[in-house]
Each structure stands twice: as C-alpha cells, then as structure tokens.
Design an enzyme around this catalytic site. Structure first.
Site, PDB file in Angstrom:
ATOM      1  N   SER A 151     -14.891   1.282 -16.950  1.00  0.00           N
ATOM      2  CA  SER A 151     -14.083   1.352 -15.799  1.00  0.00           C
ATOM      3  C   SER A 151     -14.558   1.104 -14.623  1.00  0.00           C
ATOM      4  O   SER A 151     -15.810   1.292 -14.279  1.00  0.00           O
ATOM      5  CB  SER A 151     -13.613   3.129 -15.855  1.00  0.00           C
ATOM      6  OG  SER A 151     -12.847   3.350 -14.710  1.00  0.00           O
ATOM      7  N   TYR A 163     -16.385  11.497 -15.294  1.00  0.00           N
ATOM      8  CA  TYR A 163     -15.930  10.373 -15.853  1.00  0.00           C
ATOM      9  C   TYR A 163     -16.892   9.366 -15.439  1.00  0.00           C
ATOM     10  O   TYR A 163     -17.311   8.274 -15.986  1.00  0.00           O
ATOM     11  CB  TYR A 163     -14.594  10.356 -15.446  1.00  0.00           C
ATOM     12  CG  TYR A 163     -13.753   9.106 -16.231  1.00  0.00           C
ATOM     13  CD1 TYR A 163     -13.803   8.764 -17.584  1.00  0.00           C
ATOM     14  CD2 TYR A 163     -13.166   7.941 -15.287  1.00  0.00           C
ATOM     15  CE1 TYR A 163     -12.848   7.762 -18.000  1.00  0.00           C
ATOM     16  CE2 TYR A 163     -12.307   6.866 -15.816  1.00  0.00           C
ATOM     17  CZ  TYR A 163     -12.494   6.870 -17.022  1.00  0.00           C
ATOM     18  OH  TYR A 163     -11.764   5.722 -17.724  1.00  0.00           O
TER      19      TYR A 163
END
Ligand SMILES: NC(=O)c1ccc[n+]([C@@H]2O[C@H](COP(=O)([O-])OP(=O)(O)OC[C@H]3O[C@@H](n4cnc5c(N)ncnc54)[C@H](O)[C@@H]3O)[C@@H](O)[C@H]2O)c1
Length: 280
Positions: A151, A163
C-alpha cells in the site's frame, strides 16, 4: 489446462481471493479473475468459503479453472494445507499473490494493542506464512513469482500507525525475500495501490454522499485525475506474475495514478476544481 494466455500452464494461489460484499471489484478477486483469464489455474484461498466460491463461479463462468481453499492464513498449518491443495490439485505453485490486509485508523497513542496485533497478523503475518509454505515448492522447481499487495500507506503518512507498519514491513520483506530467493529462480515483488475503490472501502465508510465525495477527492489527488480499483491492481499482478517480468524482482510498484510521484503543493489547483476555496 490451457497453455494459452500470458500465464498459460501456470498455477497461481491467491490469498483473500473472495471479497467483502458490496459494490466494485476487490483486489484479491480482481487478481484471481485476471490471472485465470490469462490462463493460470487458480487456488482461491479465503477464510470465508462462500466468498471464495463466488470468485470461483465468476472464473468458471469465463471458462477458467479454479478451486477454493477455506482456511485462516494467519495460521501456519492452514498455509501449508493451502499450498498442498495447489500441489495435489494442479501439480505445483508458480505464482503466489499475498493479498490479505486490513487497516485501522489511529496513531500509536490511540491504537489499541489488540488492533495493532490484528493488523500485523492479517496484513504481514499472512504474507510470511503463505510465503514460508510456497517458497520451498517454487525453489524445488527453480522458478516462481510472488506478488505482495502492499500500500502507499507503507510509504506515505496518513494516520494509520499499525497499517503503515504492516505495509512498510511487507515492502521490506519483499526486498529481503527477493534477495534470499533470487538464486532459486524466485522473483518477489510488491504492488502499492493508492486510494482505490473497492467493496472493502464501502464496507468501512458506507455508500454515502460523503464516501462519494472522498472518492472524487482521491481521484482528483492523482496525476491522472482518475480513480482506480481492484482491476488495476489485478493487471499489475498479471504482469509481475508472468514471464514478461522475468528480470524484475525486489520492486514495489505503485498502482496509484501517480499519487506517490506528485509534488503535493502542485496538486492544489486540481483539488480546487473539486472543492473550490471559500470566497475571500
Ligand atoms: N482499498 C484500498 O484503497 C487499498 C489501498 C491499498 C492497499 N489495499 C490492500 O488491498 C488488499 C485488500 O484486498 P481486497 O480488496 O481483496 O479486500 P477484501 O477484504 O474485500 O477481501 C479480502 C478477503 O480476505 C479474506 N480474509 C480475511 N482474513 C483472512 C484470513 N485470516 N485468512 C484467509 N482469508 C482472509 C476475507 O474473507 C476477504 O474475502 C489489502 O491487502 C489492502 O491492504 C487496499
């Protein structure tokens, strides 16, 4: 088995190959469908067998070949069984797409330990364990391609501490695995999607005018001025999985419309068109 297509004759395993229910195309499902469309036989691994079965039906409806595998990819035994399913059903593993990932908003101060551990387990541990099981099969044959769905959150700040750490970890592990297994004929690359529209997104924010506005802003924040989705990630995975990418390894490929390459201040004019500044 078909030998037609860019992946004809190859066997691919996709983790998280189902999809969160909702509108749009998920990255795992998009990867699985496009790998199959290009000739790969695909093992669709998901903790939710119904979701994997939906993907299987789509693939079979297009004349492709796939089997489902139900398991929890945070568990080593399930990852071993997933790879064994590929070997028993289709003979080997040529391609592994590590797609599972989950995010939680929060800084290090307000992220709970439980959320931290859950995000690391789903987003990073799954990649570690699935790769741990698949690499020996690939190494024995002297070839393989692993594609990790990272990501831009692993490279850019955005208030998603756990994350960001997991995706940054995925990118780092991609490079380390590329080094460790390159001489065994295994290529390891990652895709770093930008703010793409997927069912997972809508499950978090809902199908609301606010969500629509955020997606328009996300599209406007790209160099291209357009939005992306699971298909864009899937096509990048097809390329990295294929022999066309035979000399590419250790790469983190942004699939983000140019977001990571843009100078933020220069984006201001484009964003003004979406959200005009208040009158002076
Ligand atoms: N949507 C975005 O804007 C965006 C941006 C960057 C990166 N990503 C990444 O894309 C990926 C999202 O993929 P998606 O769209 O396919 O998501 P999704 O949640 O719709 O599908 C993932 C599938 O994984 C399955 N799953 C969850 N936990 C599992 C487990 N422990 N074992 C086996 N299967 C499990 C779920 O049942 C689901 O079907 C993630 O890695 C995410 O971080 C998304």
């Amino acid at each position: 088995m078909t030998t037609q297509g860019r992946l004809g004759g190859k066997v691919a395993v996709v983790t998280g190959a189902g999809s969160t229910p909702g509108p749009g195309m998920a990255t795992g499902r998009g990867c699985a469908i496009l790998l199959a469309r290009e000739g790969a036989r695909v093992v669709l691994a998901d903790i939710d067998p119904d979701r994997a079965t939906e993907t299987k039906k789509i693939i079979e409806g297009e004349g492709g070949e796939a089997v489902t595998f139900a398991g929890d990819m945070t568990k080593a035994a399930d990852c071993e069984a997933m790879v064994a399913t590929a070997v028993d059903t289709f003979g080997t593993v040529d391609v592994l797409v590590n797609n599972i990932g989950v995010s939680t908003a929060g800084t290090v101060v307000d992220t709970s330990e439980a959320d931290w551990d859950r995000v690391q387990a789903l987003s990073l541990r799954t990649m570690f364990l699935a790769s741990k099981s698949a690499v020996p099969v690939m190494a024995a044959r002297g070839s393989g391609s692993i594609v990790n769905i990272g990501s831009i959150a692993g490279v850019r700040g955005g208030g998603y501490a756990s994350y960001a750490a997991a995706k940054g970890g995925m990118h780092a592990l991609t490079v380390d695995m590329a080094y460790a297994h390159g001489r065994q004929g295994i290529r390891v690359n990652a895709i770093a999607p930008g703010h793409i529209t997927t069912p997972l997104l809508f499950s978090v924010v809902g199908v609301t005018p606010e969500a629509d506005y955020r997606q328009r802003m996300a599209a406007a924040s790209t160099m291209l001025g357009t939005g992306g989705d699971g298909w864009d990630v899937g096509w990048a995975a097809v390329f990295l999985a294929s022999d066309e990418a035979r000399w590419i390894t250790g790469v983190v490929l942004p699939v983000d419309g140019g977001v990571m390459a843009v100078t933020p201040l220069m984006m201001a004019d484009h964003l003004r068109a979406v959200q005009p500044p208040p009158p002076a």
